[in-house]
Scaffold this active site. Sequence first.
Site, PDB file in Angstrom:
ATOM      1  N   HIS A  17       0.828  -1.211   0.000  1.00 22.73           N
ATOM      2  CA  HIS A  17       0.000   0.000   0.000  1.00 22.73           C
ATOM      3  C   HIS A  17       0.861   1.259   0.000  1.00 22.73           C
ATOM      4  O   HIS A  17       0.362   2.346   0.283  1.00 22.73           O
ATOM      5  CB  HIS A  17      -0.897   0.022   1.239  1.00 22.73           C
ATOM      6  CG  HIS A  17      -1.717  -1.188   1.414  1.00 22.73           C
ATOM      7  ND1 HIS A  17      -2.574  -1.639   0.447  1.00 22.73           N
ATOM      8  CD2 HIS A  17      -1.800  -2.079   2.435  1.00 22.73           C
ATOM      9  CE1 HIS A  17      -3.160  -2.753   0.870  1.00 22.73           C
ATOM     10  NE2 HIS A  17      -2.699  -3.043   2.060  1.00 22.73           N
ATOM     11  N   HIS A  48      -6.969  -4.359  -0.832  1.00 23.25           N
ATOM     12  CA  HIS A  48      -6.227  -5.609  -1.000  1.00 23.25           C
ATOM     13  C   HIS A  48      -6.742  -6.370  -2.205  1.00 23.25           C
ATOM     14  O   HIS A  48      -6.598  -7.575  -2.303  1.00 23.25           O
ATOM     15  CB  HIS A  48      -6.381  -6.504   0.229  1.00 23.25           C
ATOM     16  CG  HIS A  48      -5.991  -5.825   1.488  1.00 23.25           C
ATOM     17  ND1 HIS A  48      -6.879  -5.119   2.236  1.00 23.25           N
ATOM     18  CD2 HIS A  48      -4.790  -5.721   2.102  1.00 23.25           C
ATOM     19  CE1 HIS A  48      -6.240  -4.615   3.285  1.00 23.25           C
ATOM     20  NE2 HIS A  48      -4.991  -4.956   3.232  1.00 23.25           N
TER      21      HIS A  48
END
Lengths: 333, 333, 212, 212
Positions: free
Chosen positions: A57, A219
């Site tokens: 991320h 995700h």
Amino acid sequence: MKKLINDPKNVVEEAVAGFEAAHGDLVTVSHDPIFIARKDAPVSGKVGLVSGGGSGHEPLHGGFVGYGMLDAAVPGAVFTSPTPDPILAATKAVDGGAGVLHIVKNYTGDVLNFETAADLAGADGIEVRTVIVDDDVAVKDSLYTAGRRGVAGTVFVEKIAGAAAERGDDLAAVADVAEKVNANVRTMGVALTPCVVPHAGEPSFELADDEIEIGIGIHGEPGRERIKLEPADKIVDRLLGPILEDLPFASGDKVALMVNGMGGTPQVELYIVYRHAAQVLADKGIEVTRSLVGNFVTSLEMQGTSISVLKLDDELTELYDAPVQTAALRWGR
Amino acid sequence: MKKLINDPKNVVEEAVAGFEAAHGDLVTVSHDPIFIARKDAPVSGKVGLVSGGGSGHEPLHGGFVGYGMLDAAVPGAVFTSPTPDPILAATKAVDGGAGVLHIVKNYTGDVLNFETAADLAGADGIEVRTVIVDDDVAVKDSLYTAGRRGVAGTVFVEKIAGAAAERGDDLAAVADVAEKVNANVRTMGVALTPCVVPHAGEPSFELADDEIEIGIGIHGEPGRERIKLEPADKIVDRLLGPILEDLPFASGDKVALMVNGMGGTPQVELYIVYRHAAQVLADKGIEVTRSLVGNFVTSLEMQGTSISVLKLDDELTELYDAPVQTAALRWGR
Amino acid sequence: MSLGITWTTDWIRESARVVAEHRVELINLDRAIGDGDHGENLDRGYTAVMAKLDDLPPDATPGDALKLVATTLISTVGGASGPLLGTAYLKAAGAAGAEKELDGAAVVALLTAARDGIVLRGKAESGDKTMIDAWTPAVDAAAAALAAGKTEAEILDAAATAAEAGAVATEPLVARKGRASYLGERAIGHRDPGAQSSSLLLRAAADAAKGA
Amino acid sequence: MSLGITWTTDWIRESARVVAEHRVELINLDRAIGDGDHGENLDRGYTAVMAKLDDLPPDATPGDALKLVATTLISTVGGASGPLLGTAYLKAAGAAGAEKELDGAAVVALLTAARDGIVLRGKAESGDKTMIDAWTPAVDAAAAALAAGKTEAEILDAAATAAEAGAVATEPLVARKGRASYLGERAIGHRDPGAQSSSLLLRAAADAAKGA
Ligand SMILES: Nc1ncnc2c1ncn2[C@@H]1O[C@H](COP(=O)(O)OP(=O)(O)O)[C@@H](O)[C@H]1O
Ligand SMILES: Nc1ncnc2c1ncn2[C@@H]1O[C@H](COP(=O)(O)OP(=O)(O)O)[C@@H](O)[C@H]1O
Ligand SMILES: [Mg+2]
Ligand SMILES: [Mg+2]
Ligand SMILES: [Mg+2]
Ligand SMILES: [Mg+2]
């Protein structure tokens, strides 16, 4: 799978080593257990801020370690929460005697692993408070789910709580302002393409050439609904609608608007998204007083965007404006 | 083609409008002819810096408009040099009486269009100097080609020349330092995937699932050679080799190292690239004293990276460190 | 024919083997309704366990071995499954205590403690489409087999068979815990990866007991 | 049967039409050895020209029309082809002067001036795999046709035919100017997009003359 990597097993380790080499002026890195800490940690008398979560991320969270923001970031394997050991080690490393705030995105794995680390830190005499970030309005019914996910709004939580800690607020006050940010920020995202987790080697989901996923998680979790590709302005309407209804935001509100890239989105597209989002807010009498456009909370190479809106008051605005010096966010010094 | 756009014809216009809305504190935008200028332009007595080129490379150039860097950026259509009109208009808008420096990447189209604009500005009594940036070592034989291309090294030229202008250097001095940066910076890139120009709707080139393009240009121009995918460290060796030989860089040199993302590359990969690049330089006794890692000069959603190495001396280091406040690069204020 | 340290270490070795064997299958199940890391997570964890297994002292009890698994999984797996399975082994170790040999009742107590540990941490109920939907039928079947006077091996076989059925039975469910809960109706038709991996681990326990 | 303003505006209209028709083909040629925008660039330019064409005063000369094309292309096309073709039209307009009618010699002078303008700005030589490889054969063929006493229409037809052959003949070349020069040997086998578009523009001139 085409990636600039050596071995999928070493992705996180090598990336963190590169981060350390590039930003040695800002951070120090512990390699075993793995975490990234502010160069001058622990700052005596200051509340320490620790966040972390699965890797993939970036710049979240390592890119936000530094003056005025996080004291430490704990990277897990790609898209996998870190285990308690490094969280505990990071917590100890940044404790300046004023306690430590854990900023945790609301995923079962993150919550459980941070919980264990907090228990262990408590047993070692460190006072830990935990703030769970859950800003993603794509997840509709929180009563019958694991609750809303923590997504890009985390950046606002980390920035503003970091500023509060830097000015000397105590742990309760820093935790309170973090909760306040979380209570006032809403986010929703869209994916145009999936991403490929290095150890999986396959796309996280399949999307046809003309399909997009509204309400995507960071995700690559499938989102709220899959629809045909639409013009950007229509997609923005789909994202902003649920965001604005939820708080709800009202005419006269001042807000910070973040248009976040998922990692693979060209900047021209983010600004096209920003343009219409700002128009919609203006039409509703909502004033955008602070803006962020760029890659802040990504999903590897996923193409797509998320929009976050944070309702500001004078306190939040002042803390947002306070100096920050991290690899990914910097102003005022 | 999957993009967050409305109409391919309006991509540049709408993105610039979004940029204007998001960064109204830093810039003003002229829509017809289209250019982005520093909010406080013209700065009286300061040399004005104007750059520009095809769109699709963001944050270059608009993201570098502001205090300590560019006075104006002129965006052309995607991957197409702007025409002389907006370049001329931008040049006039930022002329503070001390003349204007044009920073032009070495592409026939950019060179010709800026040339015409400079002639017209000169006819209007504005002194214009032009620096052509040509840092791409992927193009081998400059005698029999259009010469080396200008790529990511442009960021260093704009930053350092901008600092020189900000401290009050005159046009000749600013042009000289820009030339000096260009003479001391070398870049080479690689593409893992092509990009899709909105109006073309097709990938700029085809790459098999296991192929990469070494020496890619920033417009998706095919590069030096097409090879099978390799581990990141090997790819870094292929990029750094020609860079280091070319100046050449030598043991004892101090350098700035930039690992630039092509737009669609996850940050973990850029840091994996940075890690090995820094290792190779250290092994050769070259000291990295300044670092940039991120998306600076992109090719839409292309996956890949470029590495730039700039040889520093005290003057360049001081100018690099000087405060800058733009949408994409900020420190010191 | 009670179960001792040999059974425990055989179980652990067999667990590591099946997790590695089914790594891609578990990744794919998790890609469908989660984030695609479950097989990788467990494989990383059990690989770490295997690296430590030989360090066990010769006089280690089943409880010692289970505790080693617990701490290793907790410190290497991460994600949701790391703390949950880690807690399961930790509680199982507690139930096994310092005993050298586990009889049928001890086996049922061990499984029950493991399941309760997962519920304690994860707060899932039956039908939430989680690993609990493998564990609870397993515990119930084990208890029934014990009551019916079956051997330890038979008890574990009954548990494994029930867990396998339980994993299959997650397919039509909507998830209410974990990542799959974000999917709503779209989780229907997919097997829960954690339930599937738990059924593999319980089958490994039964297979280890067969050899014992 | 000399050529006047009707021929000139017919030529321009026909140019706009063929550029739009071949837009994708030119994009694809440019994708292969350049950056994939040539068709888009020219289409944008000639669309802008068409929007201004009706503003020409009724007594406009060929030179006026060509100048309008020049300034419009320069201010709307960008890239390499914008200034190059813009300069070509500008020089052509200069050659046409204030004449209302162009005879064969004037047509050859116009083409020569256009070609020289491109060389002046772009410094390409024959064989560099650029639009010059269409223009120079066209100029030579036009001069030869003039010397052979052909009509204006025949002169332009000869020019267009030579330009077409010239464009085809760029295929085996390595490029030494423009973006394709970065490719080295890999440009071999691809036709230069600018040579191709120039051959289309010259064919448009010939077609307009046929009608005249
Ligand atoms: N609250 C919970 N209680 C029980 N099991 C859970 C819970 N949340 C998730 N799980 C289990 O964890 C599995 C996912 O594990 P894993 O993929 O390793 O972690 P993550 O979801 O963090 O990526 C799910 O399939 C489910 O069986
Ligand atoms: N120096 C030059 N002289 C003549 N023609 C050139 C030169 N450089 C480029 N060209 C022509 O321009 C064409 C490319 O035009 P275009 O694609 O519109 O511009 P760009 O290359 O800037 O994208 C080439 O195919 C070639 O024919
Ligand atoms: Mg995970
Ligand atoms: Mg171009
Ligand atoms: Mg998972
Ligand atoms: Mg082109």
